[in-house]
Motif scaffolding. Sequence first.
Motif, PDB file in Angstrom:
ATOM      1  N   PRO A   1      45.944  30.814  44.165  1.00 58.29           N
ATOM      2  CA  PRO A   1      45.467  32.205  43.785  1.00 58.29           C
ATOM      3  C   PRO A   1      46.296  32.348  42.501  1.00 58.29           C
ATOM      4  O   PRO A   1      45.830  32.954  41.697  1.00 58.29           O
ATOM      5  CB  PRO A   1      45.587  33.156  44.810  1.00 58.29           C
ATOM      6  CG  PRO A   1      46.762  32.780  45.723  1.00 58.29           C
ATOM      7  CD  PRO A   1      46.393  31.181  45.905  1.00 58.29           C
TER       8      PRO A   1
ATOM      9  N   ASP B   1      40.334  32.474  46.835  1.00 53.32           N
ATOM     10  CA  ASP B   1      39.018  32.915  47.730  1.00 53.32           C
ATOM     11  C   ASP B   1      37.789  33.348  46.934  1.00 53.32           C
ATOM     12  O   ASP B   1      36.570  32.937  47.166  1.00 53.32           O
ATOM     13  CB  ASP B   1      39.593  33.929  48.821  1.00 53.32           C
ATOM     14  CG  ASP B   1      40.627  32.874  49.446  1.00 53.32           C
ATOM     15  OD1 ASP B   1      40.566  31.800  49.631  1.00 53.32           O
ATOM     16  OD2 ASP B   1      41.077  34.080  50.406  1.00 53.32           O
ATOM     17  N   GLU B   2      38.108  34.192  46.203  1.00 48.53           N
ATOM     18  CA  GLU B   2      36.729  35.094  45.276  1.00 48.53           C
ATOM     19  C   GLU B   2      36.050  33.883  44.308  1.00 48.53           C
ATOM     20  O   GLU B   2      34.925  33.745  44.264  1.00 48.53           O
ATOM     21  CB  GLU B   2      37.429  36.156  44.532  1.00 48.53           C
ATOM     22  CG  GLU B   2      37.742  37.231  45.198  1.00 48.53           C
ATOM     23  CD  GLU B   2      36.455  38.028  46.115  1.00 48.53           C
ATOM     24  OE1 GLU B   2      35.508  38.221  45.255  1.00 48.53           O
ATOM     25  OE2 GLU B   2      36.632  38.411  47.228  1.00 48.53           O
TER      26      GLU B   2
ATOM     27  N   GLU C   1      46.226  37.843  45.588  1.00 54.34           N
ATOM     28  CA  GLU C   1      46.219  36.729  46.462  1.00 54.34           C
ATOM     29  C   GLU C   1      45.151  36.429  47.085  1.00 54.34           C
ATOM     30  O   GLU C   1      44.839  35.342  47.750  1.00 54.34           O
ATOM     31  CB  GLU C   1      47.224  37.183  47.632  1.00 54.34           C
ATOM     32  CG  GLU C   1      46.552  38.269  48.435  1.00 54.34           C
ATOM     33  CD  GLU C   1      47.128  39.818  48.101  1.00 54.34           C
ATOM     34  OE1 GLU C   1      47.275  40.843  48.959  1.00 54.34           O
ATOM     35  OE2 GLU C   1      47.603  39.731  46.809  1.00 54.34           O
ATOM     36  N   THR C   2      43.913  36.940  47.029  1.00 54.85           N
ATOM     37  CA  THR C   2      42.630  36.635  47.088  1.00 54.85           C
ATOM     38  C   THR C   2      41.885  36.049  45.764  1.00 54.85           C
ATOM     39  O   THR C   2      40.532  35.618  46.304  1.00 54.85           O
ATOM     40  CB  THR C   2      41.801  37.883  47.626  1.00 54.85           C
ATOM     41  OG1 THR C   2      41.502  38.705  46.308  1.00 54.85           O
ATOM     42  CG2 THR C   2      42.237  38.508  48.603  1.00 54.85           C
ATOM     43  N   TYR C   3      42.440  35.863  44.658  1.00 51.47           N
ATOM     44  CA  TYR C   3      41.739  35.354  43.515  1.00 51.47           C
ATOM     45  C   TYR C   3      41.058  33.948  43.951  1.00 51.47           C
ATOM     46  O   TYR C   3      39.989  33.629  43.605  1.00 51.47           O
ATOM     47  CB  TYR C   3      42.692  35.236  42.449  1.00 51.47           C
ATOM     48  CG  TYR C   3      42.964  36.418  41.638  1.00 51.47           C
ATOM     49  CD1 TYR C   3      42.476  37.734  42.161  1.00 51.47           C
ATOM     50  CD2 TYR C   3      43.486  36.194  40.388  1.00 51.47           C
ATOM     51  CE1 TYR C   3      42.695  38.859  41.479  1.00 51.47           C
ATOM     52  CE2 TYR C   3      43.675  37.664  39.761  1.00 51.47           C
ATOM     53  CZ  TYR C   3      43.262  38.808  40.148  1.00 51.47           C
ATOM     54  OH  TYR C   3      43.493  39.958  39.502  1.00 51.47           O
TER      55      TYR C   3
END
Length: 376
Positions: A262, A239-240, A235-237
Amino acid sequence: MSTARTVLVIGGGAAGNAATVFLRRAGIAVDLIEAKDDWNATAGSGITLQGNALRVLRELGVWDQVKASGFGFGSVGITTPDGTVLHVARDLRTGGDDLPATVGMQRPRLQRILIDAVRDSGASVRLGTTAEILGQDADGVSVRFSDGSEGRYDLVVAADGLGSATRAAIGIGDKPEPTGMAIWRVAAPRPAGVIRTDLAYGGPAYIAGYCPTGDTTLYAYVVEANRDRASIPPETYADEMRRLASAYGGHWPDITEHITDPAKVNYTWFDRLLVEGSWHRGRVVLAGDAAHCCPPTLAQGAALSLEDAWVLARLLTASDTWDDALFQAYYERRVARVRPVVEASVQIGRWQLDGVRDADVPGLMGRTMTMLRELP
């Protein structure tokens, strides 16, 4: 050759699909099985196809669809992280002067084109299906499918990818090894000024690049040192990737604003694999990523897989005898071409990981791509 011969192709990716079409064209009965129910029809963001890949796609009879669906170009730009263009190099036309140097396209679109070609070939296709090799002799291979049915084939082509279960099942112990790098990929709208691949070296990542995939689309990617995948929640893909991409200028701000979902961001480690000695055991033969894999630093993964299918099919359809000598000839012909690509792809990444500033990357790339102009 007798048209009564039968082949089982395990895996419906580039190598498996292409092998199926080529063999069916020669009148050979082919069953293709694919473990995924959706035949990977929606997987992936984009793909860069060099000329030697386009050459095989033309032989498959799908070049017109590929040309209409993708974005052709003939150069690559090298930029600073802020977007300043330092150099634009003309790409070598590895497929010959009558094909573009490069075509970028949406990976799902290429897969759908190949799926349609397999369907049109008359091959039998079973999705959501895997196979177990029960045994083999000098004349054929016995197989049990995941639905409990069984079959016997003159040949099995194992094109079931990097983690090939078939490769392990026939006693080939080679496994992919991580190279130390990883890549974030995403599909996004194409800014009007993006008409080629541009690569930025430096900044928070080793490479930040993009490739146009159509009139309105591109795919973008950022390469960094690999991280423990378990430490990056899916779920942070977005953002990263957005965090890394936001450090780059030029067209990147227009791209970065679309890195929001994400589920549309893919994170993958770079791997290396080259099966040595032979790519067969008896009448089970490896093709594509099941036999070899390299980082995408030369954008040759799909091209080499397509070439495997073309070469194997030509050898099979030209011979009345399918034996160790033929399968070893396939290996020797392919490994002489695949090895330098794998080694060069890994070396380019290693130079970056080691911080080698005077590495002859252009020279290595030029020598490797020149070799690929020759027919496989």
